[in-house]
Structures are given as structure tokens and as C-alpha cells.
Design an enzyme around this catalytic site. Structure first.
Site, short mmCIF file in Angstrom:
data_model
loop_
_atom_site.label_atom_id
_atom_site.label_comp_id
_atom_site.label_asym_id
_atom_site.label_seq_id
_atom_site.Cartn_x
_atom_site.Cartn_y
_atom_site.Cartn_z
N ASP A 8 -11.36 46.73 42.93
CA ASP A 8 -12.25 47.90 42.92
C ASP A 8 -13.20 47.96 44.12
OD1 ASP A 8 -11.17 47.24 40.39
OD2 ASP A 8 -12.67 48.45 39.35
N GLU A 39 -11.27 53.23 42.09
CA GLU A 39 -11.97 53.97 41.03
C GLU A 39 -13.48 54.03 41.22
OE1 GLU A 39 -12.47 52.72 37.08
OE2 GLU A 39 -13.47 50.88 37.67
N HIS A 68 -13.01 55.29 35.59
CA HIS A 68 -13.92 56.22 36.29
C HIS A 68 -13.18 57.31 37.07
CE1 HIS A 68 -17.34 53.92 35.07
NE2 HIS A 68 -16.96 52.85 35.73
FE LIG Z 1 -14.39 49.34 38.63
FE LIG Z 2 -13.16 50.31 35.60
#
Ligand SMILES: [Fe+2]
Ligand SMILES: [Fe+2]
Length: 256
Positions: A8, A39, A68
């Protein structure tokens, strides 16, 4: 074929850190396929066409997401149009975007699948049923799964569920890297979580003082993306021509 999977990417510090570290990552690992979880790429939560293009500009081939993904409404059309950004396949079928995509790498058709855990996160279908259905209905030479999930038990279980059927099951979402990365006996590279690409002087990417204030006072608190001490975290997997993993290596580097 070598796959580099990045956890991420949080906000502009994460995007910048990835962009600036990519030359070093390319030199060190020489990946043929770069998969990045985006995300959190837009302001620490969600993704937009602009932040996706920023990640593509840094050398990303496929972007995965997670809970998200629908934070920014402006991204919905883009998610429908592009086949290089995917969202969890076990979300409601009519939701914007697709859950998996195929990229051609070194003459191999590599299917990249995004799945969400069902424990502690909202999904429409079981991730286990969903991946079985995808694998039952499609042909490919190798499968890479980004399993965006909350709890280690479900993630470890998915590793065993797909052992021998996927080249890699790589966990994301918790933003904290785990120490269980390896190749399972059937040939599937696995890690519960690869971690995040963002500030280490943070609570999962958020400025520590704001996360602390929220937890201590339990009052509504504005969260801002932390900027200091950005690290790039991910994993490198060598995939053989049988579509299984020959090796797994964890990536944790201070951004350049
Ligand atoms: Fe995340
Ligand atoms: Fe997440």
C-alpha cells in the site's frame, strides 16, 4: 519471470518515495512485472486517475487496491475503463472496476487477482469461493493474488488454499510487514503482509500525534499523511514456466 509486488503506497510521500526508489529497485531486482497496491495513493485514502497515472509513471504495470478503492467518486469511470487497475473480485458484481486482469510478461499470460478478506471487511462473496470460481473459468500461465485482508489467520489460510495453484499470494492492507514470507511446499510464494510504502514515523501512514489523539480522546480527529522517513516495502517472487514460485524475497528499503 520476476515479479515485484509493492505494499500500500500511502499518499504523495509514498508515491514520491516509490518513484525515487524505483531505479534502485530495478537495478537490484530487475523485475519483469511490477504490481503496486494503490488503495491509499490519493491523500492517504483511495485512488484517483491522477495518482494511478503517477504510479504507472514510476514503472508500475498493474495496480491493486482494497477497501478504500471507492473513496473518490471521480475514480469510478476510470476504474471501469482501465484494465490495469483492479479492485477486490469479491465485491458486489455491479460495482465499478474489475477484480482481475491478465498481463503478458515474457510470453506468459499472468493473471493478477485482487481479493478482499471477509473477516473484518465488507465483501459480497467469500474470497475462497471467488478465487476458485476465477481459476475454474479462466486460463492463464501464472496467477498472482493480492489478498487485501485484516487477519493473519484468513491470510495464512488463503496461502494454503492456493498452494500449488497460484505463483504467489501476497497480503496487503495492514500496512505492517510480517515475517512469514516463504515458498509453500506446493510452490506458492506467500506472505501475510508485505507492509506499506510510506512514512515510518507514522501510525499506518497517519501522523502519530493525530492517530494518538484519536485513540486517547476518542474524539473526531483529522488525519494527515505523515511524510518523514519513507520506506518502500514489498516482495520479489521468481515465477518459473510452470507458473509456480522458485523463490521469495522480502523488500524493505528506505526510500532514496
Ligand atoms: Fe491500505
Ligand atoms: Fe486496506
Amino acid at each position: 519471470m520476476r515479479v515485484l509486488h509493492i505494499g500500500d503506497v500511502v499518499g504523495s510521500p509514498g508515491r514520491q518515495g516509490l518513484r525515487e526508489t524505483m531505479p534502485q529497485l530495478r537495478e537490484r531486482y530487475a523485475p519483469d512485472l511490477v504490481i503496486v497496491n494503490g488503495e491509499n495513493s490519493a491523500g492517504g485514502m483511495g485512488i484517483t486517475e491522477r495518482t494511478a497515472n503517477d504510479l504507472f509513471g514510476a514503472g508500475t504495470d498493474v495496480i491493486t487496491t482494497g477497501n478504500h478503492v471507492y473513496r473518490h467518486r471521480e475514480a469510478y469511470d476510470f476504474l471501469e475503463e482501465t484494465d490495469r487497475v483492479i479492485r477486490p473480485a469479491n465485491y458486489p458484481q455491479g460495482n465499478p472496476g474489475r477484480g482481475h486482469t491478465v498481463v503478458e510478461v515474457d510470453g506468459m499470460r499472468v493473471r493478477v487477482v485482487n481479493l478482499s478478506g471477509g473477516v473484518g471487511l465488507r465483501v459480497a462473496r467469500s474470497p475462497f469461493d471467488t478465487i476458485d470460481s476465477i481459476l475454474g473459468h479462466h486460463e492463464q500461465d501464472a496467477v498472482i493474488v493480492d489478498f487485501h485482508a485484516e487477519v493473519t489467520s484468513e491470510k495464512v489460510a488463503m496461502g494454503w488454499h492456493l498452494d500449488g495453484r497460484a505463483a504467489a499470494v501476497l497480503g496487503t492492507h495492514t500496512h505492517v510487514p510480517t515475517a512469514d514470507g516463504r515458498v509453500l511446499p506446493g510452490g506458492t510464494a506467500f506472505i501475510s503482509d508485505v507492509g506499506m510504502t510510506g512514512s515510518r514515523t507514522s501510525v499506518l501512514g497517519v501522523k502519530p500525534e493525530q492517530a494518538l489523539r484519536s485513540l486517547i480522546t476518542q474524539m473526531p480527529t483529522r488525519f494527515e499523511t505523515a511524510e518523514e522517513d519513507v520506506w518502500v516495502m514489498g516482495a520479489v517472487v521468481d515465477v518459473n514456466d510452470r507458473g509456480l514460485a522458485d523463490s521469495f524475497e522480502q523488500v524493505m528499503l528506505p526510500a532514496q
